[in-house]
Design a protein around this motif. Structure first.
Motif, PDB file in Angstrom:
ATOM      1  N   SER A   1       0.880  -1.168   0.082  1.00 32.36           N
ATOM      2  CA  SER A   1       0.035   0.039  -0.132  1.00 32.36           C
ATOM      3  C   SER A   1       0.768   1.290   0.027  1.00 32.36           C
ATOM      4  CB  SER A   1      -0.988  -0.087   1.063  1.00 32.36           C
ATOM      5  OG  SER A   1      -0.344   0.157   2.505  1.00 32.36           O
TER       6      SER A   1
ATOM      7  N   PRO B   1      -1.476   4.223 -12.010  1.00 28.06           N
ATOM      8  CA  PRO B   1      -2.636   3.643 -12.526  1.00 28.06           C
ATOM      9  C   PRO B   1      -2.269   3.268 -13.976  1.00 28.06           C
ATOM     10  CG  PRO B   1      -3.106   6.068 -12.334  1.00 28.06           C
ATOM     11  CD  PRO B   1      -1.627   5.576 -11.474  1.00 28.06           C
TER      12      PRO B   1
ATOM     13  N   LEU C   1     -10.471  -5.188 -15.952  1.00 22.25           N
ATOM     14  CA  LEU C   1     -10.999  -5.234 -14.659  1.00 22.25           C
ATOM     15  C   LEU C   1     -11.749  -6.583 -14.557  1.00 22.25           C
ATOM     16  CD1 LEU C   1     -10.498  -3.921 -11.912  1.00 22.25           C
ATOM     17  CD2 LEU C   1     -12.733  -2.811 -12.107  1.00 22.25           C
TER      18      LEU C   1
ATOM     19  N   VAL D   1      -6.565   1.810 -13.461  1.00 23.92           N
ATOM     20  CA  VAL D   1      -6.440   1.664 -12.090  1.00 23.92           C
ATOM     21  C   VAL D   1      -4.915   1.135 -11.787  1.00 23.92           C
ATOM     22  CG1 VAL D   1      -8.754   0.852 -11.683  1.00 23.92           C
ATOM     23  CG2 VAL D   1      -7.119  -0.897 -12.167  1.00 23.92           C
TER      24      VAL D   1
ATOM     25  N   ASN E   1      -3.108  -1.809 -10.646  1.00 24.91           N
ATOM     26  CA  ASN E   1      -3.722  -3.222 -10.612  1.00 24.91           C
ATOM     27  C   ASN E   1      -3.351  -3.723  -9.310  1.00 24.91           C
ATOM     28  OD1 ASN E   1      -5.071  -5.092 -11.991  1.00 24.91           O
ATOM     29  ND2 ASN E   1      -3.075  -6.061 -12.519  1.00 24.91           N
TER      30      ASN E   1
ATOM     31  N   LYS F   1      -2.273  -2.166  -6.473  1.00 25.46           N
ATOM     32  CA  LYS F   1      -3.171  -1.763  -5.046  1.00 25.46           C
ATOM     33  C   LYS F   1      -4.436  -2.265  -5.053  1.00 25.46           C
ATOM     34  CE  LYS F   1      -0.287   2.531  -4.307  1.00 25.46           C
ATOM     35  NZ  LYS F   1       0.195   1.966  -3.020  1.00 25.46           N
ATOM     36  N   PHE F   2      -5.251  -2.224  -6.518  1.00 25.40           N
ATOM     37  CA  PHE F   2      -6.552  -2.351  -6.299  1.00 25.40           C
ATOM     38  C   PHE F   2      -6.853  -4.102  -5.981  1.00 25.40           C
ATOM     39  CE2 PHE F   2     -10.884  -3.157  -8.074  1.00 25.40           C
ATOM     40  CZ  PHE F   2     -11.435  -2.153  -7.250  1.00 25.40           C
TER      41      PHE F   2
ATOM     42  N   VAL G   1      -6.537  -4.589  -2.457  1.00 23.96           N
ATOM     43  CA  VAL G   1      -7.894  -4.205  -1.700  1.00 23.96           C
ATOM     44  C   VAL G   1      -8.695  -5.430  -1.755  1.00 23.96           C
ATOM     45  CG1 VAL G   1     -10.093  -2.835  -2.022  1.00 23.96           C
ATOM     46  CG2 VAL G   1      -7.706  -1.628  -2.040  1.00 23.96           C
TER      47      VAL G   1
ATOM     48  N   VAL H   1      -8.933   3.077  -2.454  1.00 21.18           N
ATOM     49  CA  VAL H   1     -10.266   3.435  -3.148  1.00 21.18           C
ATOM     50  C   VAL H   1     -10.161   4.869  -3.341  1.00 21.18           C
ATOM     51  CG1 VAL H   1     -12.648   3.444  -2.988  1.00 21.18           C
ATOM     52  CG2 VAL H   1     -11.251   1.469  -2.344  1.00 21.18           C
TER      53      VAL H   1
ATOM     54  N   HIS I   1      -8.184   6.215  -6.245  1.00 19.28           N
ATOM     55  CA  HIS I   1      -8.996   6.149  -7.565  1.00 19.28           C
ATOM     56  C   HIS I   1     -10.119   6.816  -7.778  1.00 19.28           C
ATOM     57  CE1 HIS I   1      -6.363   2.184  -6.954  1.00 19.28           C
ATOM     58  NE2 HIS I   1      -6.594   2.103  -8.363  1.00 19.28           N
TER      59      HIS I   1
ATOM     60  N   ILE J   1     -17.529  -1.071  -3.952  1.00 18.92           N
ATOM     61  CA  ILE J   1     -16.504  -0.151  -4.314  1.00 18.92           C
ATOM     62  C   ILE J   1     -17.116   0.553  -5.678  1.00 18.92           C
ATOM     63  CG2 ILE J   1     -14.271   0.332  -5.063  1.00 18.92           C
ATOM     64  CD1 ILE J   1     -13.290  -2.088  -3.430  1.00 18.92           C
TER      65      ILE J   1
ATOM     66  N   LEU K   1     -16.287   3.145  -8.464  1.00 17.68           N
ATOM     67  CA  LEU K   1     -15.339   3.659  -9.297  1.00 17.68           C
ATOM     68  C   LEU K   1     -15.916   4.600 -10.667  1.00 17.68           C
ATOM     69  CD1 LEU K   1     -12.440   0.908  -9.591  1.00 17.68           C
ATOM     70  CD2 LEU K   1     -12.614   2.669  -7.771  1.00 17.68           C
TER      71      LEU K   1
END
Length: 368
Positions: free
Chosen positions: A205, A211, A216, A251, A253, A255-256, A259, A336, A339, A357, A359
């Motif tokens: 993190s 990004p 996705l 995004v 990738n 980090k997301f 999550v 989040v 993003h 979430i 986006l």
């Protein structure tokens, strides 16, 4: 052409990057370097202006919309990040990636010009996507193993506590000492496993936010598939749902997916054996909604308002005694927000919990 200009053109033509100058006022390409014909073998630089429609047709529909939006913003004087575009000359041709960097300027005659570079970054993108894929695989594997290993340790700890209580009347200090060692060793082992996994999440993190365009649907499906392979280890069932086969989003990738992994891990902690955990993604007008749902024990109503607080008082051990740092949900919300999205939770005790979430969907991005 003066000697300086001739030398500059020779230098540009020797580069593997495509250099270009586009006169937006006249809708004409004023210059394109020799690498243009290497990147696009079926095109000739002297016909670059006339071939622009053919060149644009090499891009999938989503990328055409994305390129038009970004270049339109740039021509209007707004900032536009580097364009990462897919090239596919024919349905059976391998997918290629190109990176386009451009800047806007106005000539002394008032002409609006775009100048910049285009280069093939297929090898780099394949490396990054494989790296992200194996990073997600590593994180998923760690989560599965942490729950798989913690289960036996927790059971042994409970067994040691039970035996310690039942043998206390024997007043055998040696037996009591051995049982305490067994109990403490199991507890420390569980904490060590969880600390390691949490440390991996915290470390990831803190990496710079980067990004890029990501499918996705494919990324989330791969994560859930990894958990499906480990269903027998965590005694849960995993499902993935998407109405679209492809959904391109901008995004980070790594980090997301961290999550999503963390939310799935949370569901595993608070879902009984045989329970169900479902990851879903869907496009809704100008936004995308991702959810992680379980049919676990739920969250008490008093904990919901403070769930995303730093060192939240809502932290609690999992059903097998898994500990929590209280930072996980706070970091998730931070990622989040990076993003430009938002996260919220709906839960009912003994029914289940769903994290949502939302986006923003960039103009020109979308589903097939």
């Amino acid at each position: 052409m003066n000697p300086s200009a001739a030398f500059l053109q020779q230098a540009l033509d020797a580069s593997p990057q495509v250099f270009f100058v586009y006169d937006a006022t006249a809708a004409r390409i004023d210059f394109v370097s020799a690498a243009y014909e290497q990147l696009f073998p079926d095109f000739r630089r002297e016909n670059a202006t006339a071939d622009l429609p053919r060149l644009l047709a090499l891009l999938p529909a989503e990328d055409q919309q994305y390129a038009r939006r970004c270049l339109g913003e740039l021509l209007a004087g707004h900032h536009c990040d580097d364009l990462l575009l897919r090239l596919q000359p024919s349905p059976d041709a391998p997918l290629r990636w190109v990176s386009m960097r451009a800047q806007r300027s106005v000539s002394s005659e008032g002409q609006v010009l775009l100048s910049g570079t285009v280069e093939d970054v297929t090898a780099e993108q394949e490396y990054l996507r494989n790296s992200d894929k194996y990073m997600a695989k590593k994180n998923t594997t760690l989560e599965i193993l942490s729950h798989d290993l913690a289960g036996p340790f927790n059971m042994l700890q409970q067994l040691a506590e039970f035996l310690e209580e039942r043998t206390r009347s024997l007043q055998d200090e040696h037996v009591q000492k051995m049982l305490r060692i067994m109990r403490d060793t199991c507890r420390d082992s569980v904490n060590l496993i969880r600390d390691f996994v949490d440390g991996e999440f915290m470390e990831s993190s803190n990496v710079d936010f980067k990004p890029s365009r990501v499918d996705l649907v494919q990324a989330l499906r791969e994560v859930v598939d990894m958990y499906r392979q480990g269903e027998h280890l965590v005694a849960k069932h995993f499902f993935f749902r998407s109405a679209q086969p492809l959904l391109l989003m901008e995004v980070d990738n790594n980090k997301f997916l961290q999550v999503i992994n963390n939310l799935i891990s949370n569901s595993i902690k608070f879902t009984r054996e045989g329970g169900n955990i479902t990851v879903s993604v869907e496009q809704q007008a100008d936004q995308v909604l991702v959810s992680v749902a379980d049919d676990g024990v739920g969250i008490p109503p008093k904990m919901l308002p403070v769930l995303f607080d730093r060192f939240t008082p809502a932290r609690r051990p999992g059903l097998l005694g898994e500990k929590t740092t209280g930072l996980g949900m706070h970091i998730i919300e931070t990622i989040v927000r990076l993003h430009h999205g938002r996260i919220w939770v709906e839960s009912e005790e003994n029914v289940g919990t769903t994290f949502y979430i939302q986006l923003p969907l960039p103009s020109g991005a979308g589903a097939k």
